[in-house]
Design a protein around this motif. Structure first.
Motif, mmCIF file in Angstrom:
data_model
loop_
_atom_site.group_PDB
_atom_site.id
_atom_site.type_symbol
_atom_site.label_atom_id
_atom_site.label_comp_id
_atom_site.label_asym_id
_atom_site.label_seq_id
_atom_site.Cartn_x
_atom_site.Cartn_y
_atom_site.Cartn_z
ATOM 1 N N UNK A 180 0.831 -1.208 0.000
ATOM 2 C CA UNK A 180 0.000 0.000 0.000
ATOM 3 C C UNK A 180 0.863 1.255 0.000
ATOM 4 N N UNK A 181 0.532 2.169 -0.884
ATOM 5 C CA UNK A 181 1.087 3.519 -0.819
ATOM 6 C C UNK A 181 0.124 4.359 -0.005
ATOM 7 N N UNK A 182 0.635 5.029 1.031
ATOM 8 C CA UNK A 182 -0.268 5.848 1.847
ATOM 9 C C UNK A 182 0.516 6.942 2.555
ATOM 10 N N UNK A 183 -0.139 8.105 2.673
ATOM 11 C CA UNK A 183 0.388 9.178 3.502
ATOM 12 C C UNK A 183 -0.542 9.419 4.688
ATOM 13 N N UNK A 184 -1.405 8.445 4.950
ATOM 14 C CA UNK A 184 -2.278 8.528 6.113
ATOM 15 C C UNK A 184 -1.589 7.791 7.261
ATOM 16 N N UNK A 185 -1.027 8.558 8.188
ATOM 17 C CA UNK A 185 -0.251 7.976 9.283
ATOM 18 C C UNK A 185 -1.055 6.923 10.045
ATOM 19 N N UNK A 186 -2.338 7.216 10.286
ATOM 20 C CA UNK A 186 -3.177 6.309 11.074
ATOM 21 C C UNK A 186 -3.300 4.953 10.383
ATOM 22 N N UNK A 187 -3.548 4.968 9.071
ATOM 23 C CA UNK A 187 -3.703 3.707 8.335
ATOM 24 C C UNK A 187 -2.415 2.896 8.343
ATOM 25 N N UNK A 188 -1.272 3.589 8.247
ATOM 26 C CA UNK A 188 0.012 2.884 8.211
ATOM 27 C C UNK A 188 0.306 2.239 9.565
ATOM 28 N N UNK A 189 0.222 3.022 10.636
ATOM 29 C CA UNK A 189 0.612 2.470 11.947
ATOM 30 C C UNK A 189 -0.421 1.485 12.483
ATOM 31 N N UNK A 190 -1.689 1.617 12.069
ATOM 32 C CA UNK A 190 -2.717 0.704 12.571
ATOM 33 C C UNK A 190 -2.747 -0.615 11.814
ATOM 34 N N UNK A 191 -2.328 -0.622 10.531
ATOM 35 C CA UNK A 191 -2.573 -1.807 9.723
ATOM 36 C C UNK A 191 -1.364 -2.496 9.123
ATOM 37 N N UNK A 192 -0.190 -1.848 9.120
ATOM 38 C CA UNK A 192 0.955 -2.415 8.407
ATOM 39 C C UNK A 192 1.925 -3.138 9.346
ATOM 40 N N UNK A 193 2.618 -4.136 8.793
ATOM 41 C CA UNK A 193 3.633 -4.877 9.556
ATOM 42 C C UNK A 193 4.979 -4.157 9.542
ATOM 43 N N UNK A 194 5.309 -3.542 8.414
ATOM 44 C CA UNK A 194 6.542 -2.771 8.299
ATOM 45 C C UNK A 194 6.403 -1.838 7.099
ATOM 46 N N UNK A 195 7.367 -0.966 6.880
ATOM 47 C CA UNK A 195 7.311 -0.039 5.752
ATOM 48 C C UNK A 195 8.534 -0.239 4.861
ATOM 49 N N UNK A 196 8.350 0.091 3.583
ATOM 50 C CA UNK A 196 9.454 0.201 2.635
ATOM 51 C C UNK A 196 9.620 1.689 2.363
ATOM 52 N N UNK A 197 10.723 2.236 2.791
ATOM 53 C CA UNK A 197 10.878 3.690 2.725
ATOM 54 C C UNK A 197 11.859 4.077 1.621
ATOM 55 N N UNK A 198 11.461 5.057 0.827
ATOM 56 C CA UNK A 198 12.319 5.539 -0.266
ATOM 57 C C UNK A 198 13.367 6.480 0.314
ATOM 58 N N UNK A 199 14.622 6.125 0.080
ATOM 59 C CA UNK A 199 15.726 6.875 0.678
ATOM 60 C C UNK A 199 16.867 6.944 -0.336
#
Length: 579
Positions: free
Chosen positions: A495-514
């Motif tokens: 999932x691509x998302x900029x909704x902090x609540x959706x990310x921290x409530x539903x995801x196991x980890x993130x793939x961050x562009x760096x």
């Protein structure tokens, strides 16, 4: 400055407003909320151009009131040949050039009176926008939004999120009496969302902002206008206080409803007994008693509490799977790169397992959507999809997955349903019912289109979901339902998302562009990064506790345990004081 009095308006297929009334006054920063498709954007159109619409009731707008507008679906014109500074200052520069031109005419004209009138008009417009300080003012706004780096960049090179912020600045600097913004937050990354918050809070004029963004709602507004089920409710105060007020009212109403239902049930027993007696005793007094009881029952039914702003039906979003996969790799990305005018991503490597729920996080314009789309299309040498995987895709460009010329009903004919009745029954869970099913998709709001995409994704029974900004345009009730559906889903999600609540409530980890590549980050480190760079840690942790208490209250209400609900409400009230 604006007064709406008993306004009613309908489309042929749908009633939007019934005798709604509200006012907008100087100094108010007003959030305009309501479920998707309730008519918020149409009401904005009526306010900005009332001559286009035939409505009942009164709309009074101060004749001196200038209205600015940032629309919902604005896009960068790729042919625009001007810098960001020139774009923001376009109106200032235009008036400045006009004044310079008038000076030149004065040297040769014989009609000085009309030229002086023209000069005074241009000067008044220039002064109303503080034209002498316009360069300094633009620089201040760019600094406030941390976008000074864009000042000399060509507008056509901006990402969608950057362009939206630049538009907001441009409208604010023209100093309208009322600035209306329709979902200005959609697709903004974390940094740009904070910039928008700063711009809104620093704005001295009157604002009317359509938004479903939970962060902005809690930080930017001193008045709420809530449109629901053709009615409007005004609330002077913060959104967080309005939400708490709704919750208190909900408990009171449900308590009253339970008491009334018990009274109705008792009365039904009496009516049944009187009817049974009347079968063997047809006396006039028995008949009168029965009629009186029936009328009393009708009055009880008629006064049953209707609460359009309290009992809002959440859609029933459920992501099922045709078959569950064992713990195996479903997506493998190996040495992936993408570039347009410049290199966006290089040497990207990651894999997704069959039950992973993963968010791709990165600034606007860093190639996230392109990557997700290429995973869906599965024709890139660097991307491998497991042969047993069934993929469903939700696009932020809704036309990629929905055909505008289709009716809602016809869009689902090829979605695996056997009959129209099956489609109707299924779509009712998503709020699409009755005549609405015959509407063309092109006539739907952004939120309704995203809801339709969610319905299609759910109907696919896929075991890998690719979701590009799934919360965009969705009302808060649907966002919460989506959070729950993601939590319950047993398959893989990217999932691509900029909704902090959706990310921290539903995801196991993130793939961050760096630095033009992607690295895996745990949720704990992601939270730390967000706290350090974007959002206040104490606020977000308190907000999480608030959500947990609200869930406890909902569960208590489901069990009709009103005393326990009130205990949790008292605890919630103390928590809200900290926010």
């Amino acid at each position: 400055m604006i007064k709406v009095d008993n306004l009613s308006f309908s489309f042929p297929q749908k009633k939007l407003y019934t005798n709604i009334s509200f006012t907008l006054e100087e100094g108010q920063h007003c959030a305009f909320i309501g479920t998707s498709g309730s008519g918020k954007s149409t009401l904005i159109d009526i306010l900005t151009d009332p001559e286009r619409y035939l409505y009942d009731g009164k709309l009074e707008i101060d004749p001196d009131c200038r209205i600015g507008h940032v629309s919902q679906f604005s896009q960068v014109d790729k042919t625009e040949e001007m810098t960001v500074f020139e774009y923001i200052g376009e109106q200032f520069i235009k008036i400045q050039d006009e004044i310079t031109s008038i000076y030149a005419e004065m040297a040769t004209t014989s009609d000085m009176d009309s030229l002086l009138e023209k000069y005074q008009s241009a000067l008044d417009a220039f002064e109303s926008m503080d034209g002498d300080n316009f360069e300094n003012t633009i620089n201040k706004q760019l600094n406030l939004a941390n976008l000074m780096k864009l000042k000399d960049l060509n507008v056509s090179n901006l990402s969608g999120g950057e362009f939206k912020l630049i538009q907001v600045m441009k409208e604010m600097l023209s100093r309208p009496d009322l600035l209306i913004m329709d979902e200005p937050d959609v697709f903004l990354d974390f940094e740009n969302l904070n910039a928008l918050k700063k711009l809104i809070n620093s704005h001295k004029g009157m604002l009317l902002v359509v938004t479903h963004n939970r962060y902005l709602l809690n930080h930017c507004f001193n008045k709420i206008i809530h449109l629901e089920n053709t009615e409007i409710q005004e609330f002077d105060g913060r959104y967080i206080d309005y939400n708490f007020s709704l919750l208190q009212t909900k408990i009171e109403l449900q308590e009253l409803t339970v008491a009334e239902e018990e009274e109705i049930e008792r009365n039904e027993h009496i009516i049944d007994n009187l009817r049974a007696i009347a079968t063997y005793n047809s006396g006039a007094s028995r008949g009168r008693a029965l009629k009186a009881r029936v009328k009393f029952q009708e009055r009880l039914e008629a006064r049953k509490i209707k609460a359009p702003f309290v009992d809002i039906k959440q859609p029933d979003i459920r992501f099922g799977m045709a078959h569950k996969m064992e713990d195996t790799t479903v997506v493998n990305v190996n040495d992936y790169s993408v570039s347009f005018d410049e290199l966006l991503l290089e040497n990207v490597n990651f894999e997704i397992k069959s039950t992973d729920k993963v968010a791709i996080i990165g600034a606007n314009g860093t190639g996230k959507t392109t990557l997700l789309r290429e995973i869906f299309q599965n024709n890139h040498d660097s991307i491998e999809i497991n042969a047993d995987v069934k993929v469903a895709y939700l696009s932020q460009l809704q036309g990629e997955t929905l055909k505008d010329s289709n009716t809602i009903l016809h869009e689902f004919i090829d979605a695996g349903f056997k009959t129209y009745d099956e489609i109707r029954s299924y779509l009712s869970n998503y709020g699409f019912e009755g005549e609405m099913l015959n509407q063309k998709i092109e006539s739907l709001s952004g939120g309704e289109k995203n809801m339709l995409q969610l319905a299609k994704v759910s109907a696919s029974q896929a075991n890998l979901l690719l979701l590009d900004e799934p919360t965009s345009h969705l009302d808060i009730y649907t966002q919460i339902a989506l959070d729950k559906a993601i939590e319950d889903y047993k398959g893989a999600i990217l999932m691509i998302s900029h909704d902090f609540y959706s990310v921290v409530n539903g995801m196991d980890y993130v793939l961050i562009i760096d630095d033009k590549t992607i690295r895996k980050m745990s949720m704990r480190k992601f939270r730390q990064m967000i706290y350090a760079s974007h959002f206040n840690k104490d606020y977000l942790e308190t907000e999480q506790k608030k959500k947990s208490l609200e869930m406890k209250i909902e569960l208590a209400l489901k069990d009709t345990d009103f005393e326990l609900a009130k205990v949790w409400v008292d605890e919630l009230e103390e928590l809200i004081k900290l926010l």
